[in-house]
Design an enzyme around this catalytic site. Structure first.
Site, PDB file in Angstrom:
ATOM      1  N   LYS A 186      49.869   4.057  66.954  1.00 60.98           N
ATOM      2  CA  LYS A 186      49.005   4.219  65.780  1.00 60.98           C
ATOM      3  C   LYS A 186      49.520   3.389  64.601  1.00 60.98           C
ATOM      4  O   LYS A 186      50.738   3.282  64.411  1.00 60.98           O
ATOM      5  CB  LYS A 186      49.035   5.721  65.456  1.00 60.98           C
TER       6      LYS A 186
ATOM      7  N   LYS B  18      57.133  13.337  64.968  1.00 63.27           N
ATOM      8  CA  LYS B  18      57.795  13.088  63.692  1.00 63.27           C
ATOM      9  C   LYS B  18      59.245  13.560  63.692  1.00 63.27           C
ATOM     10  O   LYS B  18      60.103  12.946  63.067  1.00 63.27           O
ATOM     11  CB  LYS B  18      57.040  13.779  62.543  1.00 63.27           C
TER      12      LYS B  18
ATOM     13  N   LYS C 155      52.400   4.511  58.233  1.00 61.75           N
ATOM     14  CA  LYS C 155      53.294   4.181  57.122  1.00 61.75           C
ATOM     15  C   LYS C 155      54.745   4.166  57.572  1.00 61.75           C
ATOM     16  O   LYS C 155      55.582   3.513  56.978  1.00 61.75           O
ATOM     17  CB  LYS C 155      53.207   5.272  56.041  1.00 61.75           C
TER      18      LYS C 155
HETATM   19  P1  TYM Z   1      47.990  11.411  56.416  1.00 61.01           P
HETATM   20  O1  TYM Z   1      48.413  11.317  54.995  1.00 61.01           O
HETATM   21  O2  TYM Z   1      49.002  11.093  57.464  1.00 61.01           O
HETATM   22  O3  TYM Z   1      46.739  10.491  56.675  1.00 61.01           O
HETATM   23  C1  TYM Z   1      45.598  10.540  55.821  1.00 61.01           C
HETATM   24  C2  TYM Z   1      44.342  10.331  56.646  1.00 61.01           C
HETATM   25  O4  TYM Z   1      44.385   9.052  57.284  1.00 61.01           O
HETATM   26  C3  TYM Z   1      44.141   9.206  58.684  1.00 61.01           C
HETATM   27  N1  TYM Z   1      44.921   8.190  59.406  1.00 61.01           N
HETATM   28  C4  TYM Z   1      44.390   7.370  60.319  1.00 61.01           C
HETATM   29  N2  TYM Z   1      43.135   7.228  60.788  1.00 61.01           N
HETATM   30  C5  TYM Z   1      42.912   6.267  61.721  1.00 61.01           C
HETATM   31  N3  TYM Z   1      43.904   5.461  62.195  1.00 61.01           N
HETATM   32  C6  TYM Z   1      45.169   5.565  61.755  1.00 61.01           C
HETATM   33  N4  TYM Z   1      46.111   4.741  62.208  1.00 61.01           N
HETATM   34  C7  TYM Z   1      45.467   6.548  60.773  1.00 61.01           C
HETATM   35  N5  TYM Z   1      46.597   6.923  60.104  1.00 61.01           N
HETATM   36  C8  TYM Z   1      46.238   7.927  59.282  1.00 61.01           C
HETATM   37  C9  TYM Z   1      44.620  10.612  59.007  1.00 61.01           C
HETATM   38  O5  TYM Z   1      44.019  11.113  60.184  1.00 61.01           O
HETATM   39  C10 TYM Z   1      44.181  11.386  57.776  1.00 61.01           C
HETATM   40  O6  TYM Z   1      42.839  11.763  57.875  1.00 61.01           O
HETATM   41  N6  TYM Z   1      48.128  16.381  57.212  1.00 61.01           N
HETATM   42  C11 TYM Z   1      47.318  15.286  56.746  1.00 61.01           C
HETATM   43  C12 TYM Z   1      46.856  15.455  55.309  1.00 61.01           C
HETATM   44  C13 TYM Z   1      46.262  16.784  54.987  1.00 61.01           C
HETATM   45  C14 TYM Z   1      44.919  17.162  55.232  1.00 61.01           C
HETATM   46  C15 TYM Z   1      44.801  18.478  54.703  1.00 61.01           C
HETATM   47  C16 TYM Z   1      43.836  16.532  55.847  1.00 61.01           C
HETATM   48  C17 TYM Z   1      46.870  17.814  54.357  1.00 61.01           C
HETATM   49  N7  TYM Z   1      46.013  18.830  54.191  1.00 61.01           N
HETATM   50  C18 TYM Z   1      43.603  19.186  54.809  1.00 61.01           C
HETATM   51  C19 TYM Z   1      42.623  17.237  55.926  1.00 61.01           C
HETATM   52  C20 TYM Z   1      42.534  18.545  55.413  1.00 61.01           C
HETATM   53  C21 TYM Z   1      48.120  13.990  56.807  1.00 61.01           C
HETATM   54  O7  TYM Z   1      49.319  14.019  56.833  1.00 61.01           O
HETATM   55  O8  TYM Z   1      47.360  12.851  56.722  1.00 61.01           O
END
Ligand code: TYM
Length: 333
Positions: free
Chosen positions: A198, A114, A201
């Site tokens: 991947k 990132k 967004k």
């Molecule tokens: P974030 O917002 O980037 O993504 C949310 C969830 O979607 C999953 N994800 C994917 N899974 C499969 N293929 C993809 N291409 C893909 N893109 C995104 C992510 O793995 C995630 O599960 N740091 C985390 C959010 C967070 C969190 C937490 C998660 C903050 N605190 C505590 C679990 C527990 C994040 O940025 O996810």
């Protein structure tokens, strides 16, 4: 066995099929098992690790909440709230940042991706974001955390932080080291334009992803233009190695149709991609369109969404405040 589930999604623009298949679909399945107690968080504190426009952020917080509900999360069964409304997350994050080690954070591959080439210009928040994520989880004594593959390393860090805290303060099992819940197959949905990247967004090309609010025409167009190779659909899974784009599209079909990959392969074996893509587009529309129209319906009533978040924050706050009080006592405040 009863599980305490916690997970979060960042409110940064449109949610996409990767978020849905990798995370939200599983949130709903876990919620629907009455043994589980589930907490789902719109992680707005995480979102500000990169620049946000205040008005857009507010809109995105509501939109992500609406997407949760439209996908089947029930705010009566699960706690749904946004992170910034429960101050224990920020407090816990500071305390845990004094437990986590620089060396541990330096290994985080997502920060490297990132921050890109210009690490010096990345926010400090982006660097320490996995500690905030650990606080999110540990404040609720979550036993299990459903996420996509890309969050696995962050969960390992949360486990390390929990174990070190317990050791440093001689308080064994006080912080619970959480188990990741990552689906075995297709836990990483890939870009429609590049099977090695991947679905995300932050990809500048909108054609690389299916957004939960795409129209039927957009979905058909994106799938039609999705990268494939020149070979037909194979006879078995082994023949899919080195064909990442084909594997991804067949995987998306299997996940959305709740069937193993081999069944999808049997269904389409020997056929060409244009036929398969047509079926895939119809399936995606079938699964996504009801969600997208429900999101739009929910967004018309902002007061309702805000009430869901306020009520959720109250319930989450009660749990998190108690834990932070105990943490403070343990560390000698
Ligand atoms: P974030 O917002 O980037 O993504 C949310 C969830 O979607 C999953 N994800 C994917 N899974 C499969 N293929 C993809 N291409 C893909 N893109 C995104 C992510 O793995 C995630 O599960 N740091 C985390 C959010 C967070 C969190 C937490 C998660 C903050 N605190 C505590 C679990 C527990 C994040 O940025 O996810």
């Amino acid at each position: 066995m009863s599980k305490k589930i916690f997970s979060g999604v960042q409110p940064t623009g449109n949610l996409h099929l990767g978020n849905y298949i990798g995370a939200i679909k599983n949130f709903v399945n876990l919620q629907n098992d009455s043994n589980n107690f589930c907490i789902y968080c719109v992680v707005d504190l995480h979102a500000i690790t990169v620049k946000q426009t205040p008005k857009e952020l507010k809109k995105n917080i509501r939109e992500t909440t609406a997407a949760f509900i439209a996908s089947g999360l029930d705010f009566k069964k699960s706690i749904i709230f946004n992170q910034s409304m429960v101050s224990a997350h920020s407090e816990g994050s500071w305390i845990l940042s004094c437990v986590a080690r620089m060396g541990w954070l330096n290994r985080m591959t997502q920060f490297k991706e990132k921050a890109g080439k210009d690490k010096e210009k990345a926010s400090v928040g982006l660097y320490i974001y996995p500690i905030l994520m650990a606080a999110d989880i540990l404040l609720y004594d979550a036993t299990h955390v459903p996420v996509g593959e890309d969050q696995k390393q962050h969960l390992e860090l949360a486990r390390d932080i929990a174990n070190k805290f317990n050791l440093d303060f001689d308080s064994s099992n006080f912080l619970i080291a959480p188990e990741p819940l990552i689906q075995k197959n297709f836990a990483r949905i890939m870009s429609l334009k590049d099977g090695q990247k991947k679905m995300s967004k932050s990809d500048p090309s909108d054609l690389s992803r299916i957004n939960l609010n795409d129209t039927k025409d957009q979905i058909f167009n994106k799938i039609k233009k999705a990268k494939t190779d020149t070979m037909p659909i194979p006879e078995n899974e082994n023949q899919l190695s080195n064909r990442p784009e084909a594997q991804n599209l067949l995987g998306i079909y299997s996940c959305l149709n709740d069937q193993p990959l081999f069944e999808t392969i049997n269904e389409f074996s020997g056929k060409n991609f244009s036929e398969f893509k047509d079926k895939l587009a119809n399936l995606v529309v079938d699964k996504i369109s009801p969600i997208s129209s429900e999101i739009n319906k929910l967004l018309k009533d902002e007061n309702f969404i805000d009430k869901v978040l306020n009520d959720g924050a109250e319930r989450a706050g009660e749990i998190a405040e108690k834990k932070i009080k105990d943490i403070k006592k343990i560390i000698g405040f």
